[in-house]
Design an enzyme around this catalytic site. Structure first.
Site, PDB file in Angstrom:
ATOM      1  N   TYR A  90       0.817  -1.223   0.000  1.00 29.54           N
ATOM      2  CA  TYR A  90       0.000   0.000   0.000  1.00 29.54           C
ATOM      3  C   TYR A  90       0.847   1.267   0.000  1.00 29.54           C
ATOM      4  CZ  TYR A  90      -3.872  -3.154   1.070  1.00 29.54           C
ATOM      5  OH  TYR A  90      -4.801  -4.163   1.028  1.00 29.54           O
ATOM      6  N   LYS A 146       4.116 -15.280   1.440  1.00 30.09           N
ATOM      7  CA  LYS A 146       4.114 -16.036   0.172  1.00 30.09           C
ATOM      8  C   LYS A 146       5.568 -16.196  -0.285  1.00 30.09           C
ATOM      9  CE  LYS A 146       1.123 -16.944  -2.460  1.00 30.09           C
ATOM     10  NZ  LYS A 146       0.674 -18.325  -2.778  1.00 30.09           N
ATOM     11  N   ASP A 164      -2.096 -17.965   1.467  1.00 30.61           N
ATOM     12  CA  ASP A 164      -3.314 -18.543   0.862  1.00 30.61           C
ATOM     13  C   ASP A 164      -3.773 -19.772   1.639  1.00 30.61           C
ATOM     14  OD1 ASP A 164      -0.944 -19.691  -0.043  1.00 30.61           O
ATOM     15  OD2 ASP A 164      -1.746 -20.260  -1.990  1.00 30.61           O
ATOM     16  N   ASP A 199      -4.805  -7.342   5.568  1.00 30.35           N
ATOM     17  CA  ASP A 199      -6.081  -6.707   5.206  1.00 30.35           C
ATOM     18  C   ASP A 199      -7.121  -7.791   4.873  1.00 30.35           C
ATOM     19  OD1 ASP A 199      -7.889  -4.767   4.598  1.00 30.35           O
ATOM     20  OD2 ASP A 199      -6.832  -3.984   2.846  1.00 30.35           O
ATOM     21  N   ASP A 235     -10.235  -9.420   7.562  1.00 25.63           N
ATOM     22  CA  ASP A 235     -11.654  -9.326   7.181  1.00 25.63           C
ATOM     23  C   ASP A 235     -12.299 -10.710   7.167  1.00 25.63           C
ATOM     24  OD1 ASP A 235     -11.709  -6.612   6.951  1.00 25.63           O
ATOM     25  OD2 ASP A 235     -12.547  -6.595   4.924  1.00 25.63           O
TER      26      ASP A 235
END
Ligand code: NAD
Length: 370
Positions: free
Chosen positions: A142, A193, A226, A250, A254
């Site tokens: 970001y 990752k 993942d 993020d 959620d």
């Protein structure tokens, strides 16, 4: 007794409605003398744009820097959709995070037994769930540069975001993860990752090295981000603390939030580095939900996430863990007694508005205080 100086920034939409219920809980603590708070209320977000033309004035930023903790509501709404990108309501919150260097975002996902049916997962998977997602908040995709959309010679466009992390940034968030785990289930999952991203490789190396040097007493697992997303819905109770970068955090936070049933239930904390003298970090506490313009002004918003955010401030900024536990217990008991706002309503329960829920929780606090 220490007097804790709080800055309240209710913001827009339902922000002021749910913050009024924090005021009620604050008044309870001040009245009973269990803790002492002084509070100041100021503008941030769309309401500040309306009055001052910017979402956060330097004066309010100064107050934020001087406060022991900031209790934040939520900002934004359709009224400000057309303001310039640089001064949109959310820019006020981003400036606060940046200026106070709030790099650690704590998002607990707790499933109160009384609400286990509200989750989209089976009761046995979520009942009693208590996990903490720790998201790095000031680096990564970001904020990395270059971040741009350029037009190519053939008229096509090319968009670039850059993911960047340094050893220091990874070390400081991993250290927070190990410290928090020691106060909970003593287990950390580090999600990245490393199979496809260089930042993932470095993340894995730095967390491993810090663990060997400073945190051998904490159980550490590495997991691909993942796979972590998948395991969160397959068997969420295997986790205690999950630490990850800004982008994965993020998404994963959620996802974890929905395990608990409703957006209106969940608090968060954003912490900076501990003060060298007091050991207490700069901090901002806010519900994870937004300003909910669709229900603003109707007195129906769920105030639990906002009250719970105040509870986190007691734990992490005011060194009042017993009072924080009292708030958690009062919320659990109020839910067990059948009180429900519209977002968590279930058959045969008592539907209440924002104020009635806040009053019920405060009454329960009074009962617990004896
Ligand atoms: P939202 O969280 O405001 O609302 C999503 C849905 O959840 C809505 O149906 C809303 O009514 C419901 N909801 C949210 N909080 C609730 C509560 N406490 N009680 C009952 N129901 C609740 O998300 P959105 O609709 O995507 O965003 C609305 C505005 O909020 C936008 O302007 C967005 O930019 C802003 N926003 C701000 C923050 C923040 O201040 N940190 C965070 C997210 C969104």
């Amino acid at each position: 007794m220490a007097i804790h100086k709080l800055l309240l920034l209710p913001g827009d939409g339902i922000g002021p409605e749910v913050m009024a219920e924090v005021d009620r809980v604050l008044a309870f603590f001040n009245k009973t003398g269990r803790a002492q708070f002084t509070t100041e209320t100021a503008l941030c977000g769309g309401c500040s744009i309306d009055k001052h033309g910017v979402p956060l004035t330097d004066e309010v930023l100064g107050k934020a820097k001087a406060a022991d903790a900031i209790i934040f509501g939520s900002v934004g709404g359709p009224k400000w959709d057309k303001v310039k990108y640089e001064i949109r309501p959310e820019a006020g919150l981003l400036r606060l995070r940046k200026e106070l260097d709030l790099f650690a975002n704590l998002r607990p996902a707790i499933c109160y037994p009384a609400l286990a049916e509200a989750s989209s997962l089976k009761r046995e998977l979520v009942e009693g769930l208590d996990i903490l997602i720790l998201r790095e908040l000031t680096g990564g995709t970001y904020f990395g540069e270059p971040k741009e959309i350029v037009t190519l010679e053939d008229g096509q466009k090319r968009a670039v975001d850059t993911t960047v992390y340094t050893t220091r940034e990874i070390e400081r968030i991993a250290r927070v993860a190990f410290d928090l785990a020691r106060k909970r289930g003593n287990k950390v999952h580090s999600a990245e990752k490393r199979n496809v991203m260089k930042t993932g490789v470095l993340w894995n190396q730095v967390v491993t090295a810090l663990h060997a040097k400073e945190a051998k007493d904490v159980e550490l697992h590495h997991i691909l981000a993942d796979a972590c997303a998948m395991q969160l819905v397959r068997n969420p109770k295997q986790f205690d603390v999950i630490v990850c970068d800004n982008l994965f955090g993020d998404m994963l936070s959620d996802e974890a939030a929905m395990l608990a049933g409703s957006l209106g239930m969940l608090p968060s904390a954003s912490l900076g580095a501990p003060d060298p003298k007091t050991g207490i970090p700069k901090a901002l506490y806010e519900p994870i939900h937004g300003s909910a313009p669709d229900i603003a002004g109707q007195g129906v918003a769920n105030p639990i996430a906002q009250i719970s955010s105040f509870g986190m401030a007691l734990r992490y900024s005011c060194n009042l863990p017993r009072e924080a536990d009292m708030i958690d217990k009062a919320i659990a008991n109020t839910l067990a007694a059948g009180y429900r706002t519209g977002d968590i309503m279930q058959p045969n329960m008592r539907k209440v508005g924002t104020t009635e829920m806040g009053k019920a929780i405060t009454t329960e606090l009074e009962r617990l205080a004896g």
